[in-house]
Design a protein around this motif. Structure first.
Motif, PDB file in Angstrom:
ATOM      1  N   LYS A 226      13.012   5.897  58.861  1.00 32.39           N
ATOM      2  CA  LYS A 226      12.300   6.419  57.691  1.00 32.39           C
ATOM      3  C   LYS A 226      11.185   5.465  57.247  1.00 32.39           C
ATOM      4  N   ILE A 227      11.425   4.164  57.355  1.00 34.97           N
ATOM      5  CA  ILE A 227      10.381   3.173  57.030  1.00 34.97           C
ATOM      6  C   ILE A 227       9.197   3.351  57.988  1.00 34.97           C
TER       7      ILE A 227
ATOM      8  N   PHE B  97       7.260   6.474  57.091  1.00 37.44           N
ATOM      9  CA  PHE B  97       6.466   6.257  55.886  1.00 37.44           C
ATOM     10  C   PHE B  97       5.200   5.475  56.210  1.00 37.44           C
ATOM     11  N   LYS B  98       5.373   4.365  56.943  1.00 39.23           N
ATOM     12  CA  LYS B  98       4.220   3.521  57.275  1.00 39.23           C
ATOM     13  C   LYS B  98       3.196   4.282  58.107  1.00 39.23           C
ATOM     14  N   THR B  99       3.664   5.066  59.072  1.00 39.59           N
ATOM     15  CA  THR B  99       2.742   5.847  59.908  1.00 39.59           C
ATOM     16  C   THR B  99       1.950   6.819  59.044  1.00 39.59           C
ATOM     17  N   ASP B 100       2.639   7.551  58.192  1.00 37.64           N
ATOM     18  CA  ASP B 100       1.956   8.509  57.312  1.00 37.64           C
ATOM     19  C   ASP B 100       0.993   7.811  56.356  1.00 37.64           C
TER      20      ASP B 100
ATOM     21  N   SER C 294      10.059  -4.979  52.792  1.00 32.96           N
ATOM     22  CA  SER C 294      10.232  -3.521  52.788  1.00 32.96           C
ATOM     23  C   SER C 294       9.663  -2.899  54.047  1.00 32.96           C
ATOM     24  N   SER C 295       8.507  -3.383  54.476  1.00 34.07           N
ATOM     25  CA  SER C 295       7.868  -2.783  55.650  1.00 34.07           C
ATOM     26  C   SER C 295       8.604  -3.099  56.942  1.00 34.07           C
ATOM     27  N   TYR C 296       9.439  -4.119  56.932  1.00 35.55           N
ATOM     28  CA  TYR C 296      10.243  -4.456  58.112  1.00 35.55           C
ATOM     29  C   TYR C 296      11.626  -3.815  58.044  1.00 35.55           C
ATOM     30  N   GLY C 297      11.920  -3.129  56.959  1.00 36.85           N
ATOM     31  CA  GLY C 297      13.235  -2.505  56.804  1.00 36.85           C
ATOM     32  C   GLY C 297      14.333  -3.501  56.497  1.00 36.85           C
TER      33      GLY C 297
END
Length: 128
Positions: A84-85, A88-91, A43-46
């Protein structure tokens, strides 16, 4: 230690061609009869898009706090998904304790679901 090996043998007998394994508890330390993609978190790699029946896309099937976007809001989601991934990860990780850790680049700052359910606000699999 033989869990992934048993799963791949079973999946191969059923006709599966590929397994996506991302849990560190399932190390790839044997010759598999089918292809295995072994990444820390797809998921974190899209790599995966978690699209629910309302057409909302979530970061992960286990982390569904807010949708990332709705597939009907865009003509082509291939580029927007990774954007968008990343947002999300940055936030998420900017506000987590993992952000300050010197090892954060190695572990990709853990799993948001495991971070979210941990009292210490870090991935409960973290050994640091």
């Amino acid at each position: 230690p033989k869990t992934l090996e048993k799963i791949t043998e079973f999946a191969a007998k059923l006709g599966a061609k590929h397994i996506l394994s991302y849990e560190p508890l399932f190390p790839l330390n044997y010759k598999s009869p089918i292809d295995i993609t072994h990444v820390p978190c797809p998921s974190s790699y899209g790599i995966l898009a978690h699209i629910f029946t309302d057409a909302n896309v979530y970061f992960c099937c286990t982390y569904r706090n807010e949708p990332l976007y709705n597939i009907f809001d865009f003509d082509n989601i291939s580029d927007i998904h990774k954007t968008k991934i990343k947002e999300f990860k940055t936030d998420f990780y900017t506000s987590s304790k993992c952000h300050l850790c010197e090892y954060s680049k190695r572990c990709n700052m853990g799993c948001p679901t495991r971070v979210n359910i941990s009292d210490s606000e870090i991935d409960y699999q973290c050994l640091i």
